[in-house]
Write an enzyme that holds these catalytic residues in place. Structure first.
Site: not given
Length: 149
Positions: A65-66
């Site tokens: 996740p970014h």
């Protein structure tokens, strides 16, 4: 930039428990908020908006996740090994047990860092070692043995 510039042994969390993708994103938002001094709700909103574009579960039990987040001044990284894998809607539908959170400044580019992480995590040896590591320091050592991002 080298991964050693954005990670420390304190960036590694082992055997975190989470029951769902949503609860995991909330938990890592709270961890990041404490470390960065930014509201957890802002981080969670950025991560949730990114997930709406498509899952960051890249397969083989790994998710990255970014998101760019207002108030983040330099890249922020966490790696989490979950105690039990969870459904993350990954591209291969496999449950996820290794999660790498990457938050970046709004103006910054995260593509080089994401590409470097993805390359490193394609190594079955590294992923296997992360899964069997007994300490955050071991995981840290695996990740910082690298070149520039």
């Amino acid at each position: 930039m080298k991964i050693s510039e954005i990670i420390s042994p304190e960036s590694v969390r082992l055997d975190l428990t989470s029951s769902s993708k949503t609860s995991l994103l909330q938990a890592i938002s709270e961890i990041a908020a404490t470390e960065l001094g930014i509201g957890a709700s802002e981080i969670l909103l950025a991560l949730t908006n990114r997930e709406k574009l498509g899952s960051t579960g890249i397969g083989q039990g790994i998710a990255i996740p970014h998101a760019p987040v207002p108030g983040v001044e330099r890249p922020f990284f966490l790696i989490i090994r979950l105690k039990k894998p969870i459904d993350f809607e990954a591209v291969d539908d496999a449950p996820v047990d290794i999660v790498c959170l990457l938050l970046t400044p709004v103006q910054g580019s995260q593509l080089n860092m994401l590409a470097h992480l993805a390359r490193k995590l394609r190594s079955p040896e590294i992923v296997g070692a992360i899964r069997s590591s007994s300490s955050p320091e071991e995981v840290y050592s695996l990740l910082v043995d690298d070149g520039a991002m």
